[in-house]
Design an enzyme around this catalytic site. Structure first.
Site, mmCIF file in Angstrom:
data_model
loop_
_atom_site.group_PDB
_atom_site.id
_atom_site.type_symbol
_atom_site.label_atom_id
_atom_site.label_comp_id
_atom_site.label_asym_id
_atom_site.label_seq_id
_atom_site.Cartn_x
_atom_site.Cartn_y
_atom_site.Cartn_z
ATOM 1 N N ASP A 169 0.829 -1.212 0.000
ATOM 2 C CA ASP A 169 0.000 0.000 0.000
ATOM 3 C C ASP A 169 0.863 1.262 0.000
ATOM 4 O O ASP A 169 1.957 1.266 0.553
ATOM 5 C CB ASP A 169 -0.918 -0.032 1.238
ATOM 6 C CG ASP A 169 -2.080 0.932 1.104
ATOM 7 O OD1 ASP A 169 -2.310 1.448 -0.009
ATOM 8 O OD2 ASP A 169 -2.765 1.167 2.113
ATOM 9 N N HIS A 217 2.972 3.439 -8.861
ATOM 10 C CA HIS A 217 2.851 2.013 -9.181
ATOM 11 C C HIS A 217 4.099 1.529 -9.927
ATOM 12 O O HIS A 217 4.587 0.431 -9.681
ATOM 13 C CB HIS A 217 1.607 1.741 -10.032
ATOM 14 C CG HIS A 217 0.321 2.086 -9.340
ATOM 15 N ND1 HIS A 217 0.078 1.738 -8.033
ATOM 16 C CD2 HIS A 217 -0.790 2.747 -9.758
ATOM 17 C CE1 HIS A 217 -1.130 2.156 -7.682
ATOM 18 N NE2 HIS A 217 -1.666 2.780 -8.699
ATOM 19 N N LEU A 245 11.199 -20.220 -4.672
ATOM 20 C CA LEU A 245 10.182 -19.367 -4.048
ATOM 21 C C LEU A 245 8.881 -19.537 -4.825
ATOM 22 O O LEU A 245 8.889 -19.475 -6.056
ATOM 23 C CB LEU A 245 10.623 -17.900 -4.082
ATOM 24 C CG LEU A 245 9.586 -16.878 -3.621
ATOM 25 C CD1 LEU A 245 9.337 -16.988 -2.115
ATOM 26 C CD2 LEU A 245 10.015 -15.457 -3.975
HETATM 27 C C1 FPP Z 1 -1.713 0.152 -3.435
HETATM 28 O O1 FPP Z 1 -1.305 1.498 -3.424
HETATM 29 C C2 FPP Z 1 -1.150 -0.538 -4.574
HETATM 30 C C3 FPP Z 1 -1.872 -1.065 -5.597
HETATM 31 C C4 FPP Z 1 -3.344 -0.986 -5.686
HETATM 32 C C5 FPP Z 1 -1.219 -1.734 -6.730
HETATM 33 C C6 FPP Z 1 0.015 -2.530 -6.420
HETATM 34 C C7 FPP Z 1 0.720 -2.760 -7.674
HETATM 35 C C8 FPP Z 1 2.054 -2.722 -7.862
HETATM 36 C C9 FPP Z 1 3.029 -2.555 -6.769
HETATM 37 C C10 FPP Z 1 2.630 -2.828 -9.214
HETATM 38 C C11 FPP Z 1 2.424 -4.097 -9.979
HETATM 39 C C12 FPP Z 1 2.664 -5.343 -9.213
HETATM 40 C C13 FPP Z 1 3.374 -6.417 -9.619
HETATM 41 C C14 FPP Z 1 3.257 -7.644 -8.833
HETATM 42 C C15 FPP Z 1 4.282 -6.424 -10.767
HETATM 43 P P1 FPP Z 1 -2.404 2.629 -3.543
HETATM 44 O O2 FPP Z 1 -2.519 3.026 -4.975
HETATM 45 O O3 FPP Z 1 -3.681 2.182 -2.901
HETATM 46 O O4 FPP Z 1 -1.744 3.784 -2.705
HETATM 47 P P2 FPP Z 1 -2.496 4.916 -1.867
HETATM 48 O O5 FPP Z 1 -3.171 4.212 -0.735
HETATM 49 O O6 FPP Z 1 -1.371 5.793 -1.416
HETATM 50 O O7 FPP Z 1 -3.437 5.590 -2.789
#
Ligand code: FPP
Length: 245
Positions: free
Chosen positions: A20, A37, A131
């Site tokens: 997050d 992201h 893994l």
């Molecule tokens: C949460 O941060 C994150 C996500 C919804 C997406 C996670 C995706 C990645 C890390 C990239 C792709 C993953 C892989 C496995 C290659 P948020 O957007 O909710 O952050 P915020 O709470 O600050 O808005």
């Protein structure tokens, strides 16, 4: 925190992470959420490598929830593209490190391109045992449980299962994650202290670890801190301290 401070004989077998804070990280720097992201994928690579080094057997990453479909179209599309490119880019690394990729969630809801890329890498890495990396995609734990109830009910109706025989293992074996052991350590970054519909059944006895760092800033040292913290805890599984000795 360094690796020598970690007890190598007590590494959590299954670590699950709610990644997050990508959006906030980007916003703090004056960029669009998608930039967060993109940086989040670098963290994924660093943490996967760290887990291989440490001998973690299972790593499950919450990459996209069912609820995330409600985000602006641009963000959803960018995340899907990022998934395709990251999975493709990491294939060689998965071969080199003998990492097996799997996915849990309502995979059919994903765009064809993501499904195809995922299928290709799942198949290419299916024999690896180092893994076991699982991506939770279009994942909702409540939906998963509803599907389990439906599947078991159908089997009862068809006289395949007797109601009296339903136990924990019946539920386990019908989950998306039926091939994964229970989660030992659940980490959530960014300071939020919520589970957000992630692996509700599977975390029944997981140790929960919340850290303030936003996902793009999370690194191996933070992971070591989480594992160190995990190792300081006594996991009693409902028993008393004395019974464990
Ligand atoms: C949460 O941060 C994150 C996500 C919804 C997406 C996670 C995706 C990645 C890390 C990239 C792709 C993953 C892989 C496995 C290659 P948020 O957007 O909710 O952050 P915020 O709470 O600050 O808005």
């Amino acid at each position: 925190m360094t690796e020598d401070q970690i007890n190598k004989s007590n590494i959590p077998k299954h670590i699950a992470i709610i990644m997050d804070g990508n959006g906030r990280w980007a916003k703090n720097k004056g960029y669009k959420r998608v930039f967060g992201h993109q940086h989040g994928t670098n963290t994924v690579n660093e943490i996967v490598e760290a887990c291989v080094d440490l001998g973690v057997e299972y790593l499950t990453l919450f990459a996209f929830s069912t609820e995330n479909w409600q985000r602006p179209k641009y963000e959803v599309n960018s995340l899907m593209k990022l998934l395709v490119s990251s999975i493709k880019k990491e294939l060689q690394n998965m071969h080199d490190q003998k990492i097996k990729l799997t996915a849990i969630g309502d995979i059919d809801k994903l765009p064809e391109k993501v499904k195809n890329q995922l299928d290709e890498v799942r198949e290419a890495t299916s024999s690896y045992e180092n893994l076991k990396l699982t991506l939770a995609l279009s994942y909702s734990s409540r939906e998963e449980i509803v599907n389990v109830v439906k599947a078991i009910s159908q089997k009862v109706k068809n006289n395949v299962i007797d109601v009296e025989d339903i136990d924990h293992s019946t539920i386990d074996s019908h989950l998306y994650s039926h091939y994964l052991p229970d989660v030992d350590l659940l980490i959530r970054t960014s300071g939020e202290q919520r589970i957000s519909n992630f692996m509700l059944w599977q975390i029944a006895y997981a140790e929960l670890y919340f850290c303030e760092v936003l996902w793009p800033d999370f690194n191996k040292e933070h992971l070591l801190e989480a594992i160190y913290n995990f190792q300081k805890r006594e996991r009693r599984f409902g028993k008393t301290s004395e019974q464990l000795k």
